[in-house]
Design an enzyme around this catalytic site. Sequence first.
Site, PDB file in Angstrom:
ATOM      1  N   SER A 264     -15.354  56.004  30.802  1.00  0.00           N
ATOM      2  CA  SER A 264     -13.935  56.360  30.650  1.00  0.00           C
ATOM      3  C   SER A 264     -13.724  56.860  29.235  1.00  0.00           C
ATOM      4  O   SER A 264     -14.500  56.538  28.333  1.00  0.00           O
ATOM      5  CB  SER A 264     -13.056  55.132  30.857  1.00  0.00           C
ATOM      6  OG  SER A 264     -13.030  54.339  29.679  1.00  0.00           O
ATOM      7  N   ASP A 265     -12.670  57.634  29.008  1.00  0.00           N
ATOM      8  CA  ASP A 265     -12.307  57.909  27.623  1.00  0.00           C
ATOM      9  C   ASP A 265     -11.666  56.633  27.062  1.00  0.00           C
ATOM     10  O   ASP A 265     -11.384  55.671  27.791  1.00  0.00           O
ATOM     11  CB  ASP A 265     -11.381  59.131  27.499  1.00  0.00           C
ATOM     12  CG  ASP A 265     -11.414  59.695  26.066  1.00  0.00           C
ATOM     13  OD1 ASP A 265     -11.961  59.033  25.166  1.00  0.00           O
ATOM     14  OD2 ASP A 265     -10.891  60.805  25.846  1.00  0.00           O
ATOM     15  N   PHE A 266     -11.443  56.639  25.778  1.00  0.00           N
ATOM     16  CA  PHE A 266     -10.974  55.479  25.018  1.00  0.00           C
ATOM     17  C   PHE A 266      -9.720  54.866  25.658  1.00  0.00           C
ATOM     18  O   PHE A 266      -8.651  55.450  25.594  1.00  0.00           O
ATOM     19  CB  PHE A 266     -10.658  55.960  23.604  1.00  0.00           C
ATOM     20  CG  PHE A 266     -10.700  54.923  22.533  1.00  0.00           C
ATOM     21  CD1 PHE A 266     -11.741  54.890  21.619  1.00  0.00           C
ATOM     22  CD2 PHE A 266      -9.684  53.986  22.411  1.00  0.00           C
ATOM     23  CE1 PHE A 266     -11.774  53.956  20.610  1.00  0.00           C
ATOM     24  CE2 PHE A 266      -9.708  53.042  21.404  1.00  0.00           C
ATOM     25  CZ  PHE A 266     -10.750  53.027  20.502  1.00  0.00           C
ATOM     26  N   SER A 267      -9.878  53.737  26.295  1.00  0.00           N
ATOM     27  CA  SER A 267      -8.810  52.974  26.959  1.00  0.00           C
ATOM     28  C   SER A 267      -8.114  53.734  28.095  1.00  0.00           C
ATOM     29  O   SER A 267      -6.999  53.386  28.485  1.00  0.00           O
ATOM     30  CB  SER A 267      -7.781  52.448  25.945  1.00  0.00           C
ATOM     31  OG  SER A 267      -6.796  53.398  25.659  1.00  0.00           O
TER      32      SER A 267
END
Length: 736
Positions: A264-267
């Site tokens: 996933s991208d950051f959060s």
Amino acid sequence: MEKQKLQQLLADMSLKEKVDQMLQLSGAFYLGDENQVLTGPARDMGLQKEDLEMAGSILGAAGAKTLMRLQDDYMKKQPHHIPMLFMMDVIHGMKTIFPMPLAQGATFHPELSKECAHAAAKEASVMGLHVTFSPMVDLVRDARWGRVMESTGEDPYLNSCFAKAMVEGFQGENPGEKGRVASCVKHFAGYGGAQAGRDYNTVELSEHTFREFYLPAYQAGIDAGAELVMTSFNTINGIPASTNKWLMRDVLRGEMGFDGVLISDFSAILETVAHRSSADECEAAVKALEAGVDIDMMTSVYSANLCRLVEEGKVQESLIDEAVGRILELKNKLGLFENPYKDADPEKENEVILCEEHRALARKTAAESFVLLKNDGILPLDLNKKIAFVGPYTENQEIKSSWSFTGDAKDCVTVKSAAREVFHPERTSYHNGCPVIGRDVELIGFTGTEEHKISEKELRIMEEEALTLAKEADLVVMPLGEHYLQSGEASSRAMLDIPEIQMELFRKVCRVNPNVVVVLFSGRPLDLREISAKARAILEVWFPGTEGGHAIVDVLTGKSNPSGKLPMSFPYCVGQVPVHYNEYSTGRPNLPGMKEKFRSKYLDIPNAPLYPFGYGLSYTDFEISPVRLDQNQMDQEGTITARVTVKNIGNCSGTEVVQLYLRDNYSSVVRPVKELKGFKRVTLLPGEEKEAVFVISEEMLRFYREDGSYGSEKGTFRVMIGNSSTVTDGAEFELV
Ligand code: BGC
């Protein structure tokens, strides 16, 4: 490790151990005081001590000694002594910083970017890294978006060529080899389509446009063997990418054939709650897992919920096995089970990073990335003249751009230090003239930069001194441009201007000396109307990286002849944005001779950008002959060869980027007015001529047809070959 052993390992792991592999945390958590982390950021994220100890991967930490120590600590505690993965954003260089990706796009020389990626991989791997979050292959059309600097531009074909080259450069034949890292293609998908150019904003694309323009570069990266893909923050068809099962399972894994690790991208998984598309983080975890996202970057959504959800029967453990199987396989491909440090080598670090070879490559790539937008003959500079360098990039080392935090500005060569190696000391003067930004510019989160601290009085003195030098000189070179923090992530701008403090200096310099050459630093296309009207020459140098100063001086003096071409249109003004050359044909094109009023056009500005895609001048002139086709009919299996003769009709040797555009004259769905399908760099001595040959096959004529299938349609096509996207002359052929 043999496949069977890997499967056995997976079977032996506890559920908790498996879920730990799916958690990625920041290196910052491991490098400071553990207690402070546990009572601060980790607690805020809902993470326990054991989460920190057992997370299967780390992002954003580097350094051979540090990572070897972290690996030792981890493997001791991990029940099966599974090694940890170290990932980082090595976007355009690790310590040697190459030009920003959009600038690399301007080289139209993917092979060179492959070399840059390889050099970056060598530096990153000796510093202990295993994976880079690069390349970013998002198609971009909106210069307001700060992340355009990270992409190679507005064209699917050009982006695909660079995606392939960069993945190959990072990974080589096998990312486990020495000096290689695994590559992560991002951000899947369509992140570059953020509405109004505002970062993290909604993306609204028809499936047709999404497939036709946006997907090809991701596909090219995947076909080149990228081991990882990163999800994007945006929605596609109303569903956030990170929980979008159709996008990840059907499109990415099914149609596009990706079988590596999806991170996933950051959060981004947690943010689906803020999107109001997941009720809470539990639902977000279920949806992301079902969509096939293997690693959760920097939240506790997976680690805090997945074990319980399995125990409650709300998610199948087989989905977790699938994800962890892929993560272990990546670790295995990197050879970490045999050598958990991979190439980390504290002794060798200094030998490899910023070595002569990498600096030379950075210099060459930067020079090739510069685009000569205007030149009335003042360039290359006559070194017998009295020259003043006036502008805030004269003595500024912050020329690496965003996404180069692994590098150090103090390693960058400034314009002044490079010029002093070549220019006559008595005939040349240097002055910054003003800071990059005035107090009117807010860099959110960065107010109070050095620039903001200069007093009014100091500003006045700076300006006066600079104007005196400008007046005394025969000509003035003005290194101007955006602040590097004005582009990059979370750095969207509504105005595409050069900071006003610099424009004021520019205007005043023009008043005292009309012979102005602008050397333009920018992270994006800018509105250059005023500069273009007043300056005698403009050299776009983007953010050129570590060797920027040398490369600029090479080009200003004619040691290197510019050959860069714009990978993204420079709009006439911001009101035109998004503007791109490959627009769909409209029912009311703004063609000459057609009734004026009811045409697709503006009342107040032209339709055409100020500087179009594919455009860029040279110090010499090239003549390109009319297109010659070897036949004018082709069947599905056949090919047509298109040729032009390119001649250097100027006085110095140079390289022309010859571009092939095709146009489908008629089809079941509306198609772009033209599409780039090939390009060739042709280097010629004065008076020399060469043929540029392009082979056209049926595959190059395919598109998403009315029924959604991908293929070509019979009919006539136009072949245009020229030196920018404005080429119209060409020849026609028929596909039968
Ligand atoms: C960016 C990604 C990047 C990640 C890790 C995110 O904010 O969107 O491109 O790879 O952070 O640094």
